[in-house]
Design an enzyme around this catalytic site. Sequence first.
Site, mmCIF file in Angstrom:
data_model
loop_
_atom_site.group_PDB
_atom_site.id
_atom_site.type_symbol
_atom_site.label_atom_id
_atom_site.label_comp_id
_atom_site.label_asym_id
_atom_site.label_seq_id
_atom_site.Cartn_x
_atom_site.Cartn_y
_atom_site.Cartn_z
ATOM 1 N N THR A 192 -65.899 21.913 -57.829
ATOM 2 C CA THR A 192 -66.563 20.612 -57.643
ATOM 3 C C THR A 192 -65.604 19.518 -58.117
ATOM 4 O O THR A 192 -64.791 19.041 -57.350
ATOM 5 C CB THR A 192 -67.911 20.550 -58.383
ATOM 6 O OG1 THR A 192 -67.738 20.954 -59.741
ATOM 7 C CG2 THR A 192 -68.940 21.448 -57.709
ATOM 8 N N LYS B 77 -65.039 28.312 -62.091
ATOM 9 C CA LYS B 77 -64.985 26.874 -61.855
ATOM 10 C C LYS B 77 -65.639 26.166 -63.023
ATOM 11 O O LYS B 77 -66.506 26.710 -63.714
ATOM 12 C CB LYS B 77 -65.657 26.484 -60.539
ATOM 13 C CG LYS B 77 -67.153 26.740 -60.443
ATOM 14 C CD LYS B 77 -68.054 25.695 -61.063
ATOM 15 C CE LYS B 77 -67.734 24.299 -60.558
ATOM 16 N NZ LYS B 77 -68.618 23.304 -61.313
ATOM 17 N N THR C 254 -71.037 30.761 -68.828
ATOM 18 C CA THR C 254 -69.964 29.839 -68.516
ATOM 19 C C THR C 254 -70.486 28.901 -67.438
ATOM 20 O O THR C 254 -71.666 28.913 -67.142
ATOM 21 C CB THR C 254 -68.719 30.598 -68.029
ATOM 22 O OG1 THR C 254 -67.717 29.652 -67.679
ATOM 23 C CG2 THR C 254 -69.038 31.461 -66.837
ATOM 24 N N GLU D 186 -62.673 17.256 -67.175
ATOM 25 C CA GLU D 186 -62.634 16.011 -66.401
ATOM 26 C C GLU D 186 -61.876 14.920 -67.148
ATOM 27 O O GLU D 186 -62.235 14.543 -68.262
ATOM 28 C CB GLU D 186 -64.058 15.558 -66.089
ATOM 29 C CG GLU D 186 -64.748 16.487 -65.101
ATOM 30 C CD GLU D 186 -66.230 16.220 -64.964
ATOM 31 O OE1 GLU D 186 -66.806 16.678 -63.966
ATOM 32 O OE2 GLU D 186 -66.808 15.565 -65.849
ATOM 33 N N ASN E 155 -67.821 10.506 -64.448
ATOM 34 C CA ASN E 155 -69.242 10.805 -64.597
ATOM 35 C C ASN E 155 -70.137 9.590 -64.403
ATOM 36 O O ASN E 155 -71.317 9.735 -64.086
ATOM 37 C CB ASN E 155 -69.484 11.460 -65.957
ATOM 38 C CG ASN E 155 -69.000 12.891 -65.967
ATOM 39 O OD1 ASN E 155 -69.659 13.772 -65.440
ATOM 40 N ND2 ASN E 155 -67.819 13.121 -66.526
ATOM 41 N N THR F 153 -72.416 8.182 -56.966
ATOM 42 C CA THR F 153 -72.360 6.910 -56.244
ATOM 43 C C THR F 153 -70.985 6.627 -55.668
ATOM 44 O O THR F 153 -70.824 5.692 -54.900
ATOM 45 C CB THR F 153 -72.752 5.756 -57.175
ATOM 46 O OG1 THR F 153 -71.891 5.750 -58.320
ATOM 47 C CG2 THR F 153 -74.194 5.887 -57.621
#
EC number: 2.3.1.35
Length: 405
Positions: free
Chosen positions: A155, A181, A192, A278, A400, A405
């Site tokens: 993702t 992932k 996980t 991230e 995030n 959006t």
Amino acid sequence: MKSSIDILPDGSITTPKGFKAGAIYAGIKKKSKNNLDLAILYSDTPCIAAGIFTTNKFRAAPVYISEHNLGFTDNRAIVVNSGCANAGTGEAGMADAIEMVKATAESLNMQPKDVLIASTGVIGHRLPIDKIKENVRLIGLSQRNGHEFARAIMTTDTRSKEIAVQVNIEGFQFYIAGAAKGAGMIHPNMATMLGFITTDASVSKEFLQFALKEAADVSFNMITVDGDTSTNDSLFMLSNGQAENPTFAGNTEYSLVFQQALTIVCQNLAKSIARDGEGAKRLIEIQVEGAANLEDARLIARVIAGSPLVKTAVHGADPNWGRILAAAGRAGADFDIDMVDLYLGESPVLLKGARTGVDEKELSSWLRQVEVIIKLNLNLGQGKAAAWGCDLSAEYVKINADYTT
């Protein structure tokens, strides 16, 4: 007993004998350079299967179905989608997941109970089930498609995460491989984000579940990116026995080597998830030793790895090591501050509770490495553990804040 465990340079989830995979773009997530969002992992022969799932009370539909189907024997396939978590979708979401399993089973000429399922992506949206049913039948399975499977489950990941090891034990050989992932909402407990492990070794069902739990406890359960546990966390393992080794079960020399190899696979994948957090630039490894017991060591390591203040300090290369001690102190484990040693890399910043006076400019320079190791010795007992995390950047907030959006 002679044994060896070697990481293969181009290994994938389909390296073990008898495993195939395939992936396709079904239109579940927006088009991108990685145009894959639906995948199947398949074994030519029935498997012994094990699984560990999220402890989040707000569980997604596929978690319930996989947990149920693991109660049967002869699981042979796992179907996975990315882009939609199918969580918070009520009875309709459960019906969609069941339809996804049925369509996969029909395309593979097997029973729905033989198929496990996983989903990852945005919470609260229905699966485009008609697109999934149409495309799952078009997935071509091949031993060569392991890397495609690893890409299809991504993702917000910036890179695929996969590994395979070859194990040799006195005259026989087997493989263990994995794909995973995860980049955000990473703070697992008994699970996980999404992880898939395959082996061609013959393993008893009881030992497979035990070994997977043991490996997860020192890998996936010791990573954190942001302190959030997903609704969909799932870790699967399939064993098809095609290596034709003596069946691993219980506490034997052979089973100990199997456990060691499985742990290597799981820790490699877990560290890859933490490294790919991230917006992250640095992998943080927290090593705790000298704790009163294993539980205290794990607790302290995870609290430090998850501390926003520690994570931001590492991101800014700020050697504010007091934040590390503060995190350790609030973990809830007992220790004597006057006995504590703290190292940033090989530099002792605290010995027996007293500051050493290490040059902070040197520490700041060292903190700019891509892998930062923090070592805390409580000098109290034999408890020892490691945890992994990553730095926390403004990019994490941006990713995030704009996720849907």
